[in-house]
Design an enzyme around this catalytic site. Structure first.
Site, PDB file in Angstrom:
ATOM      1  N   SER A 120      41.870  77.589  31.559  1.00 18.01           N
ATOM      2  CA  SER A 120      40.754  76.980  32.287  1.00 18.01           C
ATOM      3  C   SER A 120      39.971  78.015  33.071  1.00 18.01           C
ATOM      4  CB  SER A 120      41.261  75.961  33.307  1.00 18.01           C
ATOM      5  OG  SER A 120      42.131  75.061  32.731  1.00 18.01           O
ATOM      6  N   HIS A 141      37.986  76.742  25.198  1.00 17.30           N
ATOM      7  CA  HIS A 141      38.325  75.891  26.344  1.00 17.30           C
ATOM      8  C   HIS A 141      37.892  74.446  26.115  1.00 17.30           C
ATOM      9  CE1 HIS A 141      37.738  74.947  30.890  1.00 17.30           C
ATOM     10  NE2 HIS A 141      38.898  74.523  30.453  1.00 17.30           N
ATOM     11  N   GLU A 153      34.103  75.282  25.427  1.00 13.89           N
ATOM     12  CA  GLU A 153      33.491  76.558  25.797  1.00 13.89           C
ATOM     13  C   GLU A 153      34.138  77.638  24.926  1.00 13.89           C
ATOM     14  OE1 GLU A 153      32.522  76.093  30.559  1.00 13.89           O
ATOM     15  OE2 GLU A 153      34.489  76.798  29.972  1.00 13.89           O
ATOM     16  N   ASN A 192      33.820  75.439  35.107  1.00  9.29           N
ATOM     17  CA  ASN A 192      34.667  75.585  36.291  1.00  9.29           C
ATOM     18  C   ASN A 192      34.080  76.579  37.288  1.00  9.29           C
ATOM     19  OD1 ASN A 192      36.400  73.679  35.352  1.00  9.29           O
ATOM     20  ND2 ASN A 192      37.873  75.122  34.504  1.00  9.29           N
TER      21      ASN A 192
HETATM   22  N1  LIG Z   1      44.957  69.638  32.323  1.00  5.83           N
HETATM   23  C1  LIG Z   1      43.671  69.852  32.240  1.00  5.83           C
HETATM   24  O1  LIG Z   1      42.838  69.078  32.708  1.00  5.83           O
HETATM   25  C2  LIG Z   1      43.188  71.080  31.514  1.00  5.83           C
HETATM   26  C3  LIG Z   1      41.879  71.125  31.021  1.00  5.83           C
HETATM   27  C4  LIG Z   1      41.450  72.239  30.315  1.00  5.83           C
HETATM   28  C5  LIG Z   1      42.306  73.301  30.149  1.00  5.83           C
HETATM   29  N2  LIG Z   1      43.573  73.250  30.655  1.00  5.83           N
HETATM   30  C6  LIG Z   1      44.444  74.407  30.418  1.00  5.83           C
HETATM   31  O2  LIG Z   1      45.279  74.127  29.319  1.00  5.83           O
HETATM   32  C7  LIG Z   1      46.533  74.787  29.464  1.00  5.83           C
HETATM   33  C8  LIG Z   1      47.643  73.767  29.383  1.00  5.83           C
HETATM   34  O3  LIG Z   1      47.458  72.791  30.366  1.00  5.83           O
HETATM   35  P1  LIG Z   1      48.134  71.354  30.301  1.00  5.83           P
HETATM   36  O4  LIG Z   1      47.462  70.539  31.316  1.00  5.83           O
HETATM   37  O5  LIG Z   1      48.188  70.902  28.903  1.00  5.83           O
HETATM   38  O6  LIG Z   1      49.607  71.703  30.800  1.00  5.83           O
HETATM   39  P2  LIG Z   1      50.961  70.900  30.510  1.00  5.83           P
HETATM   40  O7  LIG Z   1      51.893  71.307  31.576  1.00  5.83           O
HETATM   41  O8  LIG Z   1      50.667  69.455  30.318  1.00  5.83           O
HETATM   42  O9  LIG Z   1      51.446  71.491  29.111  1.00  5.83           O
HETATM   43  C9  LIG Z   1      51.933  72.789  28.942  1.00  5.83           C
HETATM   44  C10 LIG Z   1      52.935  72.770  27.810  1.00  5.83           C
HETATM   45  O10 LIG Z   1      53.356  74.104  27.556  1.00  5.83           O
HETATM   46  C11 LIG Z   1      54.730  74.088  27.270  1.00  5.83           C
HETATM   47  N3  LIG Z   1      55.300  75.423  27.496  1.00  5.83           N
HETATM   48  C12 LIG Z   1      55.689  75.981  28.651  1.00  5.83           C
HETATM   49  N4  LIG Z   1      56.147  77.240  28.405  1.00  5.83           N
HETATM   50  C13 LIG Z   1      56.033  77.439  27.081  1.00  5.83           C
HETATM   51  C14 LIG Z   1      56.345  78.530  26.227  1.00  5.83           C
HETATM   52  N5  LIG Z   1      56.823  79.655  26.701  1.00  5.83           N
HETATM   53  N6  LIG Z   1      56.115  78.395  24.910  1.00  5.83           N
HETATM   54  C15 LIG Z   1      55.591  77.245  24.415  1.00  5.83           C
HETATM   55  N7  LIG Z   1      55.301  76.175  25.182  1.00  5.83           N
HETATM   56  C16 LIG Z   1      55.503  76.280  26.498  1.00  5.83           C
HETATM   57  C17 LIG Z   1      55.276  73.032  28.199  1.00  5.83           C
HETATM   58  O11 LIG Z   1      56.545  72.556  27.747  1.00  5.83           O
HETATM   59  C18 LIG Z   1      54.195  71.972  28.131  1.00  5.83           C
HETATM   60  O12 LIG Z   1      54.457  71.060  27.100  1.00  5.83           O
HETATM   61  C19 LIG Z   1      46.446  75.510  30.797  1.00  5.83           C
HETATM   62  O13 LIG Z   1      46.024  76.825  30.602  1.00  5.83           O
HETATM   63  C20 LIG Z   1      45.370  74.737  31.551  1.00  5.83           C
HETATM   64  O14 LIG Z   1      44.739  75.501  32.535  1.00  5.83           O
HETATM   65  C21 LIG Z   1      44.035  72.158  31.309  1.00  5.83           C
END
Ligand SMILES: NC(=O)c1ccc[n+]([C@@H]2O[C@H](COP(=O)([O-])OP(=O)(O)OC[C@H]3O[C@@H](n4cnc5c(N)ncnc54)[C@H](O)[C@@H]3O)[C@@H](O)[C@H]2O)c1
Length: 657
Positions: A120, A141, A153, A192
């Site tokens: 993000s 993104h 993005e 963001n």
């Molecule tokens: N949540 C949002 O609104 C949003 C929006 C856009 C981007 N993002 C970005 O997306 C990414 C993920 O966010 P999220 O909200 O899905 O998080 P989340 O916590 O829901 O999911 C992360 C996943 O990664 C897995 N994980 C952890 N360590 C790992 C590893 N070493 N190898 C493989 N898998 C692993 C976890 O088990 C989990 O299932 C982040 O970089 C976040 O900034 C989030």
């Protein structure tokens, strides 16, 4: 690079949604997660989401099996990535974790596979720094929830290759998303990053005890937002907000580290919905917000100018073009408009004054007006006329040097200059660009008067008759297009002046007749030669001249195809003033600048419409329109200003409000 198979690493909230989007678009996709329970949760959430789509009739049950048949959930990184063309990482927002995950991906991925991160905020260059081939990583993104949100993005890191960037951009389109180009790496990218100063602002409001969260949230909801800023922070997670602020403090400005309340809340484990307490208490997934009157201490304009300021910084730095910023921010924030369109309705001064006020109140550099706004060039920046330092071109696919119609601003006057070769002929491209220029200036309250001019020597010798028009139908449409575009000048809420020299013939004459005032050189050759060419004066020529000088005189001029000079045009009342070709530009601009100061722009806009439209309706309707326009003008600030200035014997300072 043709992408045929994808992998998503991390099957959390975002990863599982991204994988579903890819599978729904018809591509096979593997999903890897290092935690088996997370993998299962991801699969369950895709099944649930598809179930909802079936229920709402968007897809059939057969389609569900087909989509799920394209998805493989696996706990083996090797199986997941080994034959994929693109690997999209979506693990938690921790730089070290992302680096470690990419190292692992590199071990098993094909040498030519493309790598993408869904981060993000973290700069792509930072994540790529530990890769063996950093040129194959770009940002991709998505927004939450990925199945619904259209925006992606696509971000270029310092080392990302153009081919990788283009492939991810195309792939985003193929999976049904609307990608925007983020050409230069910056923390928070576009959406963001533009939201960052506004988060800081809302936190500083509490740090400075300006008002309570419930009062400010109540104000925000009153403005039509689904959630107030504090409810949203609770929902996203106060710790997540703190992490972003800390990252921005390192990468964008130390100001982001100056907040107090958020750190305190994290120390006290008040993380919002996830711990049941944040700014509010949360019960059954709902914030228990104390009832409050909307705050009177904040204004929507505060937030808007912060967004505009940050958007301008992105344009200055060549991160993205205004069109992409507008599209990205409105799609990413789920709003009907973005900062660029808001900026179009404000003056540079209004934006700068508000930013200065916020800066003086909170003393954070982030709120200081961007360089371009300090220099009074906001409108150049948002219209893509600013030369960015590097990265994005000023306007996508539109090289300014190749343009045929240019806007030149000088104080409250804008010149629309048509420059198409020696005789300045008018064709479809000129009409399109003229239309764009009129639209750009239409709501710009900094501009009170518009001058329509030609190149250095010629106003316009007419329409480009060599243009290929295949049949009568296209000829009708071509004719309507010219008339429609020129009519915009007569309807535009500004005084529009034509600056005519050397030739004002055919289409050029028609263009000038749609302006409010015509200034000419005495020797300018004017006329409608159409009938002598087997044509008739189109683009409103057959109608407007008679309205201006009477049927008899217009008929004589049109049916004889007579060419007459600027002096005669002045005698006929077509032209208001004449100046020699050496001084016409300077004199017209002086005249325009004088009108821009002494005439109330609101009064001019309404009166012009009354004159033009009023002449087309019966007298009693015209008089009724006049009375209503009078009522409208009565409430304008400029009316008050005009009267006060008159009474106080000073020059008025009209604001176009
Ligand atoms: N949540 C949002 O609104 C949003 C929006 C856009 C981007 N993002 C970005 O997306 C990414 C993920 O966010 P999220 O909200 O899905 O998080 P989340 O916590 O829901 O999911 C992360 C996943 O990664 C897995 N994980 C952890 N360590 C790992 C590893 N070493 N190898 C493989 N898998 C692993 C976890 O088990 C989990 O299932 C982040 O970089 C976040 O900034 C989030």
């Amino acid at each position: 690079m043709d992408i045929k198979k994808a992998t998503v690493v991390g099957s959390g909230l975002m990863g599982s949604g991204i994988a579903q989007v890819i599978a729904q678009a018809g591509f096979p996709v593997s999903v890897y997660d290092s935690f088996p329970e997370a993998l299962k949760k991801g699969k369950d959430s895709v099944e649930k989401s598809l179930g909802r789509l079936v229920k709402s009739g968007k897809i059939s049950q057969d389609k569900v099996s087909e989509i799920l048949g394209r998805m493989v959930f696996t706990g083996s990184m090797e199986d997941a990535v080994k034959d994929s063309d693109i690997i999209i990482e979506a693990v938690p927002e921790i730089p070290e974790l992302k680096e470690e995950v990419f190292k692992n991906i590199e071990k098993f991925a094909r040498q030519d596979a493309i790598l993408a991160t869904n981060t993000s905020n973290i700069r792509i260059t930072e994540i790529a720094s530990s890769l063996k081939n950093p040129e194959r990583l770009a940002g991709m993104h998505f927004f939450n929830p990925p199945v619904i949100m259209k925006l992606v993005e696509v971000i270029k890191g310092e080392k990302t290759s153009q081919a990788v960037f283009d492939s991810i951009f195309d792939f985003s389109k193929k999976i049904g998303k609307t990608p925007i180009r983020v050409m230069k790496d910056t923390a928070g990218f576009v959406v963001n990053r533009i939201s960052a100063p506004e988060s800081l602002y809302f936190i500083l409001l509490l740090d400075n005890n300006v008002d309570t969260p419930q009062a400010i949230d109540s104000f925000a909801k009153g403005q039509g937002l689904p959630m107030g800023p504090y409810e949203l922070m609770d929902y996203v997670g106060v710790d997540t907000v703190l992490h972003s602020l800390e990252y921005y403090a390192k990468t964008l400005s130390p100001d982001y580290g100056k907040t107090k309340i958020i750190k305190k809340m994290v120390d006290e484990n008040k993380l919002g919905i996830k711990t049941g307490q944040g700014f509010y208490k949360w019960e059954n997934g709902k914030a228990q917000i104390p009832k409050s009157e909307p705050s009177s201490k904040v204004q929507l304009l505060d937030v808007f100018v912060l967004e505009i300021n940050e958007a301008v910084k992105l344009i200055e730095d060549g991160v993205a073009v205004p069109d992409d910023i507008e599209k990205g921010y409105s799609l990413g924030m789920n709003r009907p408009f973005g900062p660029i369109s808001v900026a179009k309705g404000l003056t540079n001064k209004e934006v700068k004054d508000k930013l200065d006020e916020l800066y003086n109140k909170f003393k954070v550099e982030v709120f200081k007006p961007a360089r371009t706004i300090e220099e009074g060039k906001l409108k150049d920046a948002i219209s893509g006329n600013l030369k960015s330092k590097q990265g994005a071109p000023a306007k996508e696919n539109k090289d300014q040097g190749d343009r045929l119609v240019h806007i030149v601003r000088q104080g409250k006057v804008a010149r629309i200059e048509i420059r198409n070769g020696k005789n300045n002929l008018l064709n479809g491209t000129v009409l399109d660009q003229l239309h764009e220029s009129i639209q750009e200036l239409w709501n710009d309250r900094e501009i009170h008067v518009v001058v329509v001019a030609g190149n250095d020597n010629v106003f316009s010798a007419g329409a480009e008759l060599t243009q290929y028009i295949p049949d009568a139908f296209d000829f009708i449409e071509n004719s309507r297009k010219g008339e429609r575009t020129f009519r915009e000048l007569s309807e535009m809420p500004k005084i529009v002046i034509a600056e005519m020299k050397k030739y004002t013939l055919g289409g050029g004459f028609e263009l000038s007749l749609n302006c409010d005032i015509r200034i000419s050189t005495p020797d300018c050759i004017i006329g409608f030669p159409e009938v002598t060419l087997g044509l008739l004066p189109g683009w409103s020529g057959s109608q407007r001249l008679a309205k201006l000088i009477g049927l008899s005189r217009a008929t004589s001029l049109i049916l004889t195809g007579e060419k007459f000079d600027g002096k005669k045009a002045e005698e006929l009342g077509i032209v208001y003033k004449t100046y020699s070709s050496e001084e016409i530009r300077e004199k017209t601009m002086e005249f325009a600048a004088d009108l821009a100061e002494k005439v109330s722009p609101i009064a001019a806009a309404l009166t012009k419409r009354l004159l033009n439209k009023g002449s087309e309706v019966p007298m009693d309707v015209g008089l009724e329109m006049e009375a209503i326009a009078m009522g409208t003008i009565y409430t304008s600030q400029d009316f008050m200003e005009g009267i006060s200035a008159f009474v106080q014997k000073r020059k008025p300072e009209y604001k176009f409000r």
